[in-house]
Design an enzyme around this catalytic site. Structure first.
Site, PDB file in Angstrom:
ATOM      1  N   ASP A  30       0.861  -1.300  -0.208  1.00 56.57           N
ATOM      2  CA  ASP A  30      -0.242   0.078  -0.029  1.00 56.57           C
ATOM      3  C   ASP A  30       0.526   1.030  -0.104  1.00 56.57           C
ATOM      4  OD1 ASP A  30      -2.567   0.170   1.292  1.00 56.57           O
ATOM      5  OD2 ASP A  30      -1.993   1.673   1.000  1.00 56.57           O
ATOM      6  N   ASN A  86     -12.937  -3.450   2.870  1.00 53.12           N
ATOM      7  CA  ASN A  86     -14.177  -2.280   3.068  1.00 53.12           C
ATOM      8  C   ASN A  86     -15.168  -2.481   1.361  1.00 53.12           C
ATOM      9  OD1 ASN A  86     -12.952  -1.456   5.766  1.00 53.12           O
ATOM     10  ND2 ASN A  86     -11.872  -0.157   4.285  1.00 53.12           N
ATOM     11  N   GLN A  93     -13.864   2.963   1.945  1.00 53.21           N
ATOM     12  CA  GLN A  93     -13.972   2.597   0.919  1.00 53.21           C
ATOM     13  C   GLN A  93     -13.924   2.932  -0.136  1.00 53.21           C
ATOM     14  OE1 GLN A  93     -16.292  -0.541  -2.208  1.00 53.21           O
ATOM     15  NE2 GLN A  93     -14.365  -1.175  -3.263  1.00 53.21           N
ATOM     16  N   HIS A  99     -10.803  -5.339  -2.969  1.00 49.50           N
ATOM     17  CA  HIS A  99      -9.222  -5.426  -2.591  1.00 49.50           C
ATOM     18  C   HIS A  99      -8.839  -5.500  -1.155  1.00 49.50           C
ATOM     19  CE1 HIS A  99      -9.812  -0.556  -1.878  1.00 49.50           C
ATOM     20  NE2 HIS A  99      -9.364  -0.916  -0.763  1.00 49.50           N
ATOM     21  N   HIS A 101      -7.081  -5.796   2.243  1.00 47.83           N
ATOM     22  CA  HIS A 101      -6.034  -5.149   3.755  1.00 47.83           C
ATOM     23  C   HIS A 101      -5.282  -6.032   4.123  1.00 47.83           C
ATOM     24  CE1 HIS A 101      -7.139  -0.506   2.514  1.00 47.83           C
ATOM     25  NE2 HIS A 101      -8.021  -1.441   2.660  1.00 47.83           N
TER      26      HIS A 101
HETATM   27  P1  AMP Z   1      -9.824   1.233   0.874  1.00 46.11           P
HETATM   28  O1  AMP Z   1     -10.025   3.097   1.324  1.00 46.11           O
HETATM   29  O2  AMP Z   1     -10.132   0.083   1.444  1.00 46.11           O
HETATM   30  O3  AMP Z   1     -10.874   1.387  -0.953  1.00 46.11           O
HETATM   31  O4  AMP Z   1      -8.414   0.957   0.808  1.00 46.11           O
HETATM   32  C1  AMP Z   1      -7.436   2.002  -0.993  1.00 46.11           C
HETATM   33  C2  AMP Z   1      -6.173   1.629  -0.104  1.00 46.11           C
HETATM   34  O5  AMP Z   1      -5.224   1.554  -1.315  1.00 46.11           O
HETATM   35  C3  AMP Z   1      -5.693   2.438   0.398  1.00 46.11           C
HETATM   36  O6  AMP Z   1      -5.304   2.286   1.837  1.00 46.11           O
HETATM   37  C4  AMP Z   1      -4.585   3.473  -0.137  1.00 46.11           C
HETATM   38  O7  AMP Z   1      -3.309   3.832   0.987  1.00 46.11           O
HETATM   39  C5  AMP Z   1      -4.541   2.288  -1.759  1.00 46.11           C
HETATM   40  N1  AMP Z   1      -4.129   3.288  -2.324  1.00 46.11           N
HETATM   41  C6  AMP Z   1      -4.538   3.930  -3.481  1.00 46.11           C
HETATM   42  N2  AMP Z   1      -3.718   4.430  -4.565  1.00 46.11           N
HETATM   43  C7  AMP Z   1      -2.616   3.163  -4.790  1.00 46.11           C
HETATM   44  C8  AMP Z   1      -1.703   3.144  -5.323  1.00 46.11           C
HETATM   45  N3  AMP Z   1      -2.226   3.690  -6.775  1.00 46.11           N
HETATM   46  N4  AMP Z   1      -0.845   2.541  -5.196  1.00 46.11           N
HETATM   47  C9  AMP Z   1      -0.711   1.583  -3.751  1.00 46.11           C
HETATM   48  N5  AMP Z   1      -2.240   1.783  -3.196  1.00 46.11           N
HETATM   49  C10 AMP Z   1      -2.906   3.077  -3.299  1.00 46.11           C
END
Ligand code: AMP
Ligand code: ZN
Length: 136
Positions: A30, A86, A93, A99, A101
């Site tokens: 992440d 999420n 989300q 995805h 985590h």
């Molecule tokens: P969510 O809030 O469950 O949708 O999680 C999205 C996650 O994606 C967050 O923890 C962000 O830090 C991560 N994220 C967003 N863009 C990227 C990216 N380009 N590369 C890696 N992680 C990302």
């Protein structure tokens, strides 16, 4: 899904720090980690959330989560591990490509995944049981 960032990452069109890859999934670090080693399991085929995933893919994703959590715990010497997924903006989300985590936990870290426990009201409990069972 031409404008989905996680499709592009999962399919290798945008580089990402990849811990694991097979035909169906990519596991990346992440970019905004909650803790050291925070990673994400991404299916290569787009699904906005868990409801758009096939049962088979949900099963495979969870089996991969177990494998990754075991390997990461061994490698990173963390003290615990959260597996979080999420669905929907209200649930936190922010990227609408399914995805999971993978969050290694360390004693004294400040990862905020806790809540203040409420109480289970008897009337509400019975309503919930009735309403959910009717939808299964
Ligand atoms: P969510 O809030 O469950 O949708 O999680 C999205 C996650 O994606 C967050 O923890 C962000 O830090 C991560 N994220 C967003 N863009 C990227 C990216 N380009 N590369 C890696 N992680 C990302
Ligand atoms: Zn996507």
């Amino acid at each position: 899904m031409g404008d989905c960032i996680f499709c592009k990452i999962a399919q290798g069109e945008i580089p990402a720090a990849t811990l694991w890859e097979d035909e169906e999934f990519r596991v990346i670090l992440d970019l905004g980690p909650a803790s050291k080693g925070h990673a994400l399991i991404l299916p290569k085929k787009h699904a906005a959330n868990i409801y758009e995933m096939t049962d088979e893919m949900v099963g495979k994703a969870m089996i991969l989560a177990k494998k990754m959590a075991a390997a990461m715990s061994k490698a990173l010497h963390c003290d615990g591990f959260n597996i979080v997924q999420n669905n929907g903006e209200t649930a936190g989300q922010t990227v609408f490509h399914f995805h999971i985590h993978l969050i290694p936990r360390y004693e004294g870290d400040n990862v905020g995944l806790s809540w203040v426990p409420g109480s289970l009201d008897e009337k509400e409990r019975d309503e919930i049981l009735e309403q959910v069972k009717a939808c299964l």
